[in-house]
Motif scaffolding. Structure first.
Motif, PDB file in Angstrom:
ATOM      1  N   SER A 163       0.839  -1.205   0.000  1.00  0.00           N
ATOM      2  CA  SER A 163       0.000   0.000   0.000  1.00  0.00           C
ATOM      3  C   SER A 163       0.871   1.250   0.000  1.00  0.00           C
ATOM      4  O   SER A 163       2.005   1.256   0.485  1.00  0.00           O
ATOM      5  CB  SER A 163      -0.920   0.005   1.228  1.00  0.00           C
ATOM      6  OG  SER A 163      -0.158  -0.020   2.426  1.00  0.00           O
ATOM      7  N   ARG A 189      -6.870   2.634  -0.835  1.00  0.00           N
ATOM      8  CA  ARG A 189      -6.785   2.013  -2.159  1.00  0.00           C
ATOM      9  C   ARG A 189      -7.940   2.430  -3.058  1.00  0.00           C
ATOM     10  O   ARG A 189      -7.894   2.212  -4.268  1.00  0.00           O
ATOM     11  CB  ARG A 189      -6.731   0.491  -2.010  1.00  0.00           C
ATOM     12  CG  ARG A 189      -5.452   0.035  -1.330  1.00  0.00           C
ATOM     13  CD  ARG A 189      -5.108  -1.396  -1.611  1.00  0.00           C
ATOM     14  NE  ARG A 189      -3.720  -1.663  -1.227  1.00  0.00           N
ATOM     15  CZ  ARG A 189      -3.083  -2.784  -1.499  1.00  0.00           C
ATOM     16  NH1 ARG A 189      -3.698  -3.742  -2.172  1.00  0.00           N
ATOM     17  NH2 ARG A 189      -1.829  -2.959  -1.126  1.00  0.00           N
ATOM     18  N   SER A 190      -8.971   3.011  -2.480  1.00  0.00           N
ATOM     19  CA  SER A 190     -10.102   3.467  -3.286  1.00  0.00           C
ATOM     20  C   SER A 190      -9.772   4.721  -4.081  1.00  0.00           C
ATOM     21  O   SER A 190     -10.489   5.076  -5.021  1.00  0.00           O
ATOM     22  CB  SER A 190     -11.306   3.744  -2.382  1.00  0.00           C
ATOM     23  OG  SER A 190     -10.979   4.717  -1.394  1.00  0.00           O
ATOM     24  N   ARG A 193      -4.459   6.584  -8.180  1.00  0.00           N
ATOM     25  CA  ARG A 193      -3.085   7.066  -8.010  1.00  0.00           C
ATOM     26  C   ARG A 193      -2.706   8.065  -9.088  1.00  0.00           C
ATOM     27  O   ARG A 193      -1.723   8.780  -8.958  1.00  0.00           O
ATOM     28  CB  ARG A 193      -2.113   5.887  -8.060  1.00  0.00           C
ATOM     29  CG  ARG A 193      -1.872   5.093  -6.780  1.00  0.00           C
ATOM     30  CD  ARG A 193      -2.899   5.207  -5.732  1.00  0.00           C
ATOM     31  NE  ARG A 193      -2.567   4.425  -4.538  1.00  0.00           N
ATOM     32  CZ  ARG A 193      -3.380   4.278  -3.519  1.00  0.00           C
ATOM     33  NH1 ARG A 193      -4.574   4.851  -3.525  1.00  0.00           N
ATOM     34  NH2 ARG A 193      -3.018   3.566  -2.463  1.00  0.00           N
ATOM     35  N   ARG A 235       6.525   2.446   0.875  1.00  0.00           N
ATOM     36  CA  ARG A 235       5.723   1.254   0.626  1.00  0.00           C
ATOM     37  C   ARG A 235       6.457   0.047   1.192  1.00  0.00           C
ATOM     38  O   ARG A 235       7.668  -0.085   1.024  1.00  0.00           O
ATOM     39  CB  ARG A 235       5.481   1.071  -0.876  1.00  0.00           C
ATOM     40  CG  ARG A 235       4.534  -0.064  -1.228  1.00  0.00           C
ATOM     41  CD  ARG A 235       4.237  -0.101  -2.721  1.00  0.00           C
ATOM     42  NE  ARG A 235       5.301  -0.735  -3.478  1.00  0.00           N
ATOM     43  CZ  ARG A 235       5.098  -1.594  -4.481  1.00  0.00           C
ATOM     44  NH1 ARG A 235       3.869  -1.894  -4.857  1.00  0.00           N
ATOM     45  NH2 ARG A 235       6.111  -2.116  -5.132  1.00  0.00           N
ATOM     46  N   ASN A 304       4.921   3.315  -5.596  1.00  0.00           N
ATOM     47  CA  ASN A 304       3.929   2.360  -6.108  1.00  0.00           C
ATOM     48  C   ASN A 304       3.834   2.490  -7.621  1.00  0.00           C
ATOM     49  O   ASN A 304       2.770   2.695  -8.191  1.00  0.00           O
ATOM     50  CB  ASN A 304       2.572   2.581  -5.439  1.00  0.00           C
ATOM     51  CG  ASN A 304       2.045   3.997  -5.652  1.00  0.00           C
ATOM     52  OD1 ASN A 304       2.816   4.931  -5.826  1.00  0.00           O
ATOM     53  ND2 ASN A 304       0.736   4.135  -5.640  1.00  0.00           N
ATOM     54  N   ARG A 307       1.100   1.131 -10.132  1.00  0.00           N
ATOM     55  CA  ARG A 307      -0.249   1.706 -10.240  1.00  0.00           C
ATOM     56  C   ARG A 307      -0.344   2.712 -11.385  1.00  0.00           C
ATOM     57  O   ARG A 307      -1.451   3.114 -11.773  1.00  0.00           O
ATOM     58  CB  ARG A 307      -0.649   2.364  -8.923  1.00  0.00           C
ATOM     59  CG  ARG A 307      -0.861   1.404  -7.759  1.00  0.00           C
ATOM     60  CD  ARG A 307      -2.077   0.510  -7.952  1.00  0.00           C
ATOM     61  NE  ARG A 307      -3.319   1.259  -7.923  1.00  0.00           N
ATOM     62  CZ  ARG A 307      -4.013   1.522  -6.814  1.00  0.00           C
ATOM     63  NH1 ARG A 307      -3.583   1.083  -5.639  1.00  0.00           N
ATOM     64  NH2 ARG A 307      -5.129   2.207  -6.870  1.00  0.00           N
TER      65      ARG A 307
END
Length: 691
Positions: A163, A189-190, A193, A235, A304, A307
């Protein structure tokens, strides 16, 4: 024993499997630099590399760390101890990560910008964009974020695997007088990114901002009355292998549901952090996760990175992606009202995905569901995707009163949750669902349809090298065989009896199956080819699989090479065999094809065998040959054999997307000789097989 014969079991003749897998990941990374690919495809390869590396840490490096932690270190066939392998891989991973971000920042982002596709950093925001960003943050981001100030009542939070999070240094006191000086902000996570900037705020082109940029710009807004003196993204990657001993649980499905939650919070194996993060904050994070600097990755960009893959879906730039194509359907299977079983009854039909469509497999199931003469359908499912037309057709057949039996492998890595849901869906429709055999993953790809014809029962089968996943069938190369051959279909019937019932393994006439007969038959066929060479006959073996790691098969190939057999190995990923060793493997050539599609088909060719060609669900690995249920099926038609042989020849002649393995385990990209035309096997197959 011949004193001059080398000891083929010596560690000198094997390459470490994990290091070999890392070499494959590096070949993926190189695709991001291939200027022959469209720009967004190169960007996608960079994201695929990132995803592959995530899994590499979650499974392979995590497994090595477990061995070391629990003092279960054993020397592998290549002579390396887990600590040595881990040290070697850590060094390679750090270099690869550095190269990944260098490619992103110095090659791909500038190239995207030249195409008016921009990921805007805060320094480049116009006043209008800055106002929009503030409004977006206040109304779309801030309401769903929960910052966590660190103090005795708020200890360091348990953060989910992979995450996006931010560590924030603070000055001042809050409403309760607390001044811990540090907070953690998990990014839900909703939240996307990558956020598209409204077109009217930009001059032209496609413009985006990262969620991390929005967070950095407005982090003070989350800590009213305090000052954020630093905000840095990080992360954590965790051990994601499931600890499920199937032999010790009464209900695999129930136990698996419990383990899926724990996967999100396994032991930490890697910390990625913004390269600008101060040393004291990095040390704090390392201490929280009991990690050392060996597991620290300071990156120059989004931690991340994977993403950002959504960028490709957010753009409508057909000139920057591979040209679309329409997978073909053989003439014998065309027509909306055509009964596929009628065609299969006349002759075996071979499909090669993605060049040929996966639709006939789905249509076959739909027709069987509606066919009043079809009595039963049996099928194995390993990966199908969360929304599957295959599963819908099976459910339709069950609701129509057919006897539907489905063997679902719940332990297909990272597809466990989807498979649990599919199992429930099928059970609710009235299908009989089993989970294979305890201790053996059901990796075989098989479909059996029983139909009443003229007062007799006839069986039809589909056997494949890939999964019943329509999406993967557009991206992976795999063979599908449709057949009504009585011996073949009777063997598939016996395998289903083994999977769903109990009893001794029955004699199977035409198929090879793991864990019973596949390995010994592969060894037999290799030895028969070696004996033919000793007798002065032409001898040739071609094996195309995803991985070659099984020691006994490797030594058998060495012996065949020493006997004079010409051996061509097309191994996509791991290969523990060393080609080109004087006196041992001079007759062995190993190549890896890396291109637009993921090479996934498994094919075995033996020049002196009858039949000569087999396709399989199995790679040449210990787990596939000894600890999984696999099917290796013969191609009986001479016409279809010739077709597969032609496909293999294309792979062996590829001179622009093939990598030649060297004796030390490294790979060199093949290039055409001067005045030699460029030949890409995948492009040739696209031209030959698609509409």
């Amino acid at each position: 024993m011949d004193a001059n014969k080398p000891d083929l079991n010596s560690a000198n003749f094997f390459i470490n499997r994990h290091i070999s897998m890392m070499q494959f990941n590096l070949r993926i990374l190189e695709q991001a630099l291939n200027e022959e690919y469209p720009l967004l495809e190169r960007f996608l390869f960079l994201m695929i590399f990132n995803s592959n590396m995530d899994e590499f840490f979650e499974i392979r490096l995590a497994g090595l760390k477990r061995q070391i932690s629990f003092s279960r270190e054993t020397v592998s066939i290549d002579g390396m101890r887990p600590k040595d392998v881990l040290d070697t891989l850590s060094e390679q991973c750090k270099l690869a990560t550095e190269k990944q971000y260098q490619i992103l920042n110095e090659v791909l982002l500038p190239a995207l910008q030249s195409q008016k596709i921009r990921v805007l950093n805060r320094q480049s925001w116009s006043p209008e964009i800055a106002n929009w960003a503030e409004d977006y943050f206040r109304h779309q981001v801030m309401p769903v974020i929960s910052p966590i100030g660190l103090d005795p009542a708020h200890p360091f939070p348990r953060l989910v695997n992979k995450s996006l999070n931010f560590i924030v240094s603070l000055e001042g006191k809050d409403a309760f007088g607390r001044d811990s000086g540090m907070a953690i902000v998990p990014a839900p996570r909703s939240l996307p990114r990558l956020v598209r900037v409204p077109d009217e705020l930009c001059d032209d082109g496609d413009n985006f901002v990262l969620l991390s940029s929005l967070m950095h710009a407005h982090i003070d807004d989350l800590f009213n009355g305090m000052t954020a003196t630093g905000c840095y993204q990080f992360r954590i990657t965790r051990d994601a292998d499931l600890d499920l001993n199937a032999a010790e649980v009464e209900d695999i499905a129930r136990a698996l549901r419990g383990e899926l939650h724990s996967r999100r919070f396994g032991s930490a194996v890697r910390l990625e952090v913004d390269k600008h993060c101060p040393e004291e904050l990095i040390s704090f994070l390392l201490d929280q996760y009991n990690l050392t600097e060996n597991e620290l990755y300071q990156v120059d960009g989004p931690v991340n990175l994977g993403r950002m893959m959504q960028l490709r879906q957010m753009l409508n730039r057909s000139e920057l992606v591979f040209p679309s194509f329409i997978p073909s359907i053989p003439k014998s299977l065309r027509g909306s009202d055509h009964n596929i079983l009628d065609s299969v009854r006349k002759e075996d039909i071979l499909l090669y995905h993605p060049f040929q469509s996966f639709t006939p497999i789905i249509d076959l199931l739909r027709q069987a569901a509606k066919d009043a003469d079809v009595l039963s359908i049996k099928m194995t499912l390993y990966r199908t995707g969360s929304s599957s037309e295959v599963v819908d057709a099976l459910a339709e057949a069950a609701r129509a009163g057919k006897e539907v039996t489905v063997v679902i492998e719940l332990r297909a890595r990272f597809d466990e949750e989807d498979n649990l849901q599919l199992a429930t869906h099928l059970q609710e429709a009235g299908a009989v669902v089993t989970y294979g055999v305890v201790g053996y993953k059901t990796h075989a790809k098989a479909l059996l349809i029983v139909r009443r014809e003229n007062q007799q029962l006839r069986r039809y089968v589909h056997l494949g090298t890939g999964n019943y996943h329509a999406g993967n069938a557009r991206l992976y190369t795999d063979y599908s065989l449709l057949s009504a051959d009585p011996d073949l279909s009777n063997d598939v019937h016996k395998i289903f009896q083994q999977l769903t019932g109990m009893g001794k393994a029955e004699r199977i006439k035409t198929l090879f199956s793991a864990p019973f007969t596949l390995k010994k038959n592969l060894l037999r066929l290799i030895e028969e080819e070696a004996e033919a060479a000793r007798q002065g006959k032409e001898a040739h073996i071609i094996i195309k699989v995803n991985a070659l790691t099984e020691p006994k098969v490797i030594t058998s190939l060495y012996e065949a090479s020493m006997a004079g057999v010409q051996i061509d190995l097309i191994i996509r990923g791991m290969c523990c065999l060393r080609p080109g060793l004087e006196g041992v493997s001079e007759n062995i050539r190993v190549r890896s094809i890396v291109g637009r599609f993921l090479e996934h088909s498994r094919v075995y060719y033996f020049h002196n065998a009858t039949p000569r060609i087999y396709c399989a669900s199995a790679d040449v690995m210990e787990r596939n040959l000894m600890h999984r249920v696999e099917i290796c099926f013969p191609i009986l038609s001479g016409r279809l054999q010739a077709r597969i042989r032609s496909d293999l020849q294309s792979y062996l002649q590829d001179n622009c997307q093939s990598w030649e393995m060297q004796s030390d385990g490294s790979y060199l990209l093949n290039q055409p000789e001067k005045n030699q035309p460029r030949l890409s096997a995948q492009m040739e197959l696209l031209s030959k097989l698609t509409d």
